[in-house]
Write a protein that holds these residues in place. Structure first.
Motif, PDB file in Angstrom:
ATOM      1  N   SER A  44     -27.055  19.030 -12.066  1.00  0.00           N
ATOM      2  CA  SER A  44     -26.401  18.247 -11.097  1.00  0.00           C
ATOM      3  C   SER A  44     -25.391  17.111 -11.677  1.00  0.00           C
ATOM      4  O   SER A  44     -24.338  16.961 -11.075  1.00  0.00           O
ATOM      5  CB  SER A  44     -27.185  17.739  -9.976  1.00  0.00           C
ATOM      6  N   TYR A  45     -25.768  16.576 -12.697  1.00  0.00           N
ATOM      7  CA  TYR A  45     -25.143  15.525 -13.218  1.00  0.00           C
ATOM      8  C   TYR A  45     -23.846  15.988 -13.904  1.00  0.00           C
ATOM      9  O   TYR A  45     -22.536  15.717 -13.751  1.00  0.00           O
ATOM     10  CB  TYR A  45     -26.033  14.691 -14.176  1.00  0.00           C
ATOM     11  N   LEU A  46     -24.120  17.197 -14.558  1.00  0.00           N
ATOM     12  CA  LEU A  46     -22.968  18.053 -15.315  1.00  0.00           C
ATOM     13  C   LEU A  46     -22.003  18.542 -14.264  1.00  0.00           C
ATOM     14  O   LEU A  46     -20.806  18.779 -14.599  1.00  0.00           O
ATOM     15  CB  LEU A  46     -23.494  19.101 -16.438  1.00  0.00           C
ATOM     16  N   ASN A  47     -22.499  18.980 -13.317  1.00  0.00           N
ATOM     17  CA  ASN A  47     -21.536  19.500 -12.186  1.00  0.00           C
ATOM     18  C   ASN A  47     -20.644  18.455 -11.650  1.00  0.00           C
ATOM     19  O   ASN A  47     -19.610  18.820 -11.577  1.00  0.00           O
ATOM     20  CB  ASN A  47     -22.570  20.131 -11.181  1.00  0.00           C
ATOM     21  N   ASP A  48     -21.332  17.252 -11.342  1.00  0.00           N
ATOM     22  CA  ASP A  48     -20.630  16.226 -10.934  1.00  0.00           C
ATOM     23  C   ASP A  48     -19.514  15.831 -11.980  1.00  0.00           C
ATOM     24  O   ASP A  48     -18.388  15.490 -11.802  1.00  0.00           O
ATOM     25  CB  ASP A  48     -21.384  14.859 -10.534  1.00  0.00           C
ATOM     26  N   LEU A  49     -19.733  15.725 -13.175  1.00  0.00           N
ATOM     27  CA  LEU A  49     -18.990  15.430 -14.514  1.00  0.00           C
ATOM     28  C   LEU A  49     -17.573  16.441 -14.276  1.00  0.00           C
ATOM     29  O   LEU A  49     -16.577  15.993 -14.245  1.00  0.00           O
ATOM     30  CB  LEU A  49     -19.619  15.487 -15.666  1.00  0.00           C
ATOM     31  N   ASP A  52     -15.271  15.824 -11.744  1.00  0.00           N
ATOM     32  CA  ASP A  52     -14.533  14.560 -11.750  1.00  0.00           C
ATOM     33  C   ASP A  52     -15.253  13.696 -10.639  1.00  0.00           C
ATOM     34  O   ASP A  52     -14.395  12.925 -10.053  1.00  0.00           O
ATOM     35  CB  ASP A  52     -13.003  14.767 -11.640  1.00  0.00           C
ATOM     36  N   ARG A  53     -16.255  13.995 -10.460  1.00  0.00           N
ATOM     37  CA  ARG A  53     -16.964  13.224  -9.172  1.00  0.00           C
ATOM     38  C   ARG A  53     -17.672  12.011  -9.779  1.00  0.00           C
ATOM     39  O   ARG A  53     -18.060  10.871  -9.289  1.00  0.00           O
ATOM     40  CB  ARG A  53     -17.917  13.867  -8.533  1.00  0.00           C
ATOM     41  N   THR A  54     -17.891  11.904 -11.200  1.00  0.00           N
ATOM     42  CA  THR A  54     -18.556  10.638 -12.007  1.00  0.00           C
ATOM     43  C   THR A  54     -18.032  10.751 -13.315  1.00  0.00           C
ATOM     44  O   THR A  54     -17.303  11.527 -13.623  1.00  0.00           O
ATOM     45  CB  THR A  54     -20.024  10.568 -11.889  1.00  0.00           C
ATOM     46  N   SER A  57     -21.271   7.629 -19.282  1.00  0.00           N
ATOM     47  CA  SER A  57     -21.544   6.495 -19.907  1.00  0.00           C
ATOM     48  C   SER A  57     -21.063   7.065 -21.459  1.00  0.00           C
ATOM     49  O   SER A  57     -20.985   8.231 -21.695  1.00  0.00           O
ATOM     50  CB  SER A  57     -22.635   6.095 -20.053  1.00  0.00           C
ATOM     51  N   LEU A  58     -20.583   6.240 -22.477  1.00  0.00           N
ATOM     52  CA  LEU A  58     -20.498   6.759 -23.928  1.00  0.00           C
ATOM     53  C   LEU A  58     -21.525   7.179 -24.334  1.00  0.00           C
ATOM     54  O   LEU A  58     -21.323   8.440 -25.152  1.00  0.00           O
ATOM     55  CB  LEU A  58     -19.894   5.721 -24.747  1.00  0.00           C
ATOM     56  N   SER A  59     -22.762   6.947 -24.108  1.00  0.00           N
ATOM     57  CA  SER A  59     -24.027   7.503 -24.862  1.00  0.00           C
ATOM     58  C   SER A  59     -24.351   8.921 -24.085  1.00  0.00           C
ATOM     59  O   SER A  59     -24.472   9.957 -24.856  1.00  0.00           O
ATOM     60  CB  SER A  59     -25.123   6.547 -24.463  1.00  0.00           C
ATOM     61  N   LYS A  60     -23.890   9.114 -22.879  1.00  0.00           N
ATOM     62  CA  LYS A  60     -24.164  10.461 -22.155  1.00  0.00           C
ATOM     63  C   LYS A  60     -23.111  11.239 -22.897  1.00  0.00           C
ATOM     64  O   LYS A  60     -23.180  12.351 -23.212  1.00  0.00           O
ATOM     65  CB  LYS A  60     -24.100  10.357 -20.716  1.00  0.00           C
ATOM     66  N   LEU A  61     -21.692  10.815 -22.918  1.00  0.00           N
ATOM     67  CA  LEU A  61     -20.803  11.603 -23.534  1.00  0.00           C
ATOM     68  C   LEU A  61     -21.055  12.166 -24.938  1.00  0.00           C
ATOM     69  O   LEU A  61     -20.793  13.260 -25.478  1.00  0.00           O
ATOM     70  CB  LEU A  61     -19.421  11.079 -23.262  1.00  0.00           C
ATOM     71  N   GLN A  62     -21.547  11.205 -25.639  1.00  0.00           N
ATOM     72  CA  GLN A  62     -21.881  11.638 -27.167  1.00  0.00           C
ATOM     73  C   GLN A  62     -22.962  12.505 -27.170  1.00  0.00           C
ATOM     74  O   GLN A  62     -23.099  13.349 -27.910  1.00  0.00           O
ATOM     75  CB  GLN A  62     -22.259  10.208 -27.696  1.00  0.00           C
ATOM     76  N   THR A  81      -6.561  11.563 -17.947  1.00  0.00           N
ATOM     77  CA  THR A  81      -7.257  11.214 -16.632  1.00  0.00           C
ATOM     78  C   THR A  81      -8.746  11.368 -16.518  1.00  0.00           C
ATOM     79  O   THR A  81      -8.919  12.176 -17.188  1.00  0.00           O
ATOM     80  CB  THR A  81      -6.298  11.522 -15.488  1.00  0.00           C
ATOM     81  N   PHE A  82      -9.222  10.610 -15.805  1.00  0.00           N
ATOM     82  CA  PHE A  82     -10.603  10.717 -15.622  1.00  0.00           C
ATOM     83  C   PHE A  82     -11.088  11.424 -14.113  1.00  0.00           C
ATOM     84  O   PHE A  82     -12.050  11.358 -13.518  1.00  0.00           O
ATOM     85  CB  PHE A  82     -11.404   9.567 -15.905  1.00  0.00           C
ATOM     86  N   GLY A  83      -9.750  11.911 -13.227  1.00  0.00           N
ATOM     87  CA  GLY A  83      -9.972  12.422 -12.155  1.00  0.00           C
ATOM     88  C   GLY A  83     -10.105  11.429 -11.202  1.00  0.00           C
ATOM     89  O   GLY A  83      -9.708  10.271 -11.584  1.00  0.00           O
ATOM     90  N   GLN A  84     -10.192  11.712  -9.666  1.00  0.00           N
ATOM     91  CA  GLN A  84     -10.241  10.900  -8.652  1.00  0.00           C
ATOM     92  C   GLN A  84     -11.282  10.327  -8.314  1.00  0.00           C
ATOM     93  O   GLN A  84     -12.294  11.009  -7.623  1.00  0.00           O
ATOM     94  CB  GLN A  84      -9.470  11.225  -7.412  1.00  0.00           C
ATOM     95  N   ILE A  85     -11.818   9.152  -9.055  1.00  0.00           N
ATOM     96  CA  ILE A  85     -13.173   8.807  -8.805  1.00  0.00           C
ATOM     97  C   ILE A  85     -13.181   8.077  -7.387  1.00  0.00           C
ATOM     98  O   ILE A  85     -12.288   6.907  -7.526  1.00  0.00           O
ATOM     99  CB  ILE A  85     -13.817   7.897  -9.874  1.00  0.00           C
ATOM    100  N   GLU A  86     -14.047   8.229  -6.387  1.00  0.00           N
ATOM    101  CA  GLU A  86     -13.986   7.358  -5.339  1.00  0.00           C
ATOM    102  C   GLU A  86     -15.303   6.267  -5.162  1.00  0.00           C
ATOM    103  O   GLU A  86     -16.457   6.866  -5.774  1.00  0.00           O
ATOM    104  CB  GLU A  86     -14.025   8.231  -3.881  1.00  0.00           C
TER     105      GLU A  86
END
Length: 86
Positions: A44-49, A52-54, A57-62, A81-86
């Motif tokens: 679910s976290y990866l799907n949100d990424l 572009d819903r979230t 963090s740098l550590s997660k990206l790493q 761009t990091f998408g449209q984060i609301e």
């Protein structure tokens, strides 16, 4: 004087971080579940990424980058761009 016809060059939008992450995963033939397992994150976290819903963090990206044998800076290169984060 003669004027040249104006040409419109289609603009190529740089990818969002989500698009970059999705392309990286699909180019490697991985499912969300496989990447989640390799990176210690959830589907679910990866799907949100990827949508572009979230923003990670740098550590997660790493952690995600290391799943591919990459450094996080390589994933971020060219991302405007990091998408449209609301």
């Amino acid at each position: 004087t003669m004027s040249l016809p104006s040409r419109t060059v289609p603009s190529v939008e740089p990818p969002t971080l989500g698009q970059r992450l999705r392309n990286l995963r699909t180019d490697n033939g991985w499912t969300l579940a496989e990447l989640a397992s390799r990176s210690g994150t959830s589907v679910s976290y990866l799907n949100d990424l990827e949508h572009d819903r979230t923003v990670p963090s740098l550590s997660k990206l790493q952690s995600i980058a290391e799943s591919y044998g990459l450094d996080a800076s390589l994933i971020l290169r060219g991302v405007e761009t990091f998408g449209q984060i609301e």
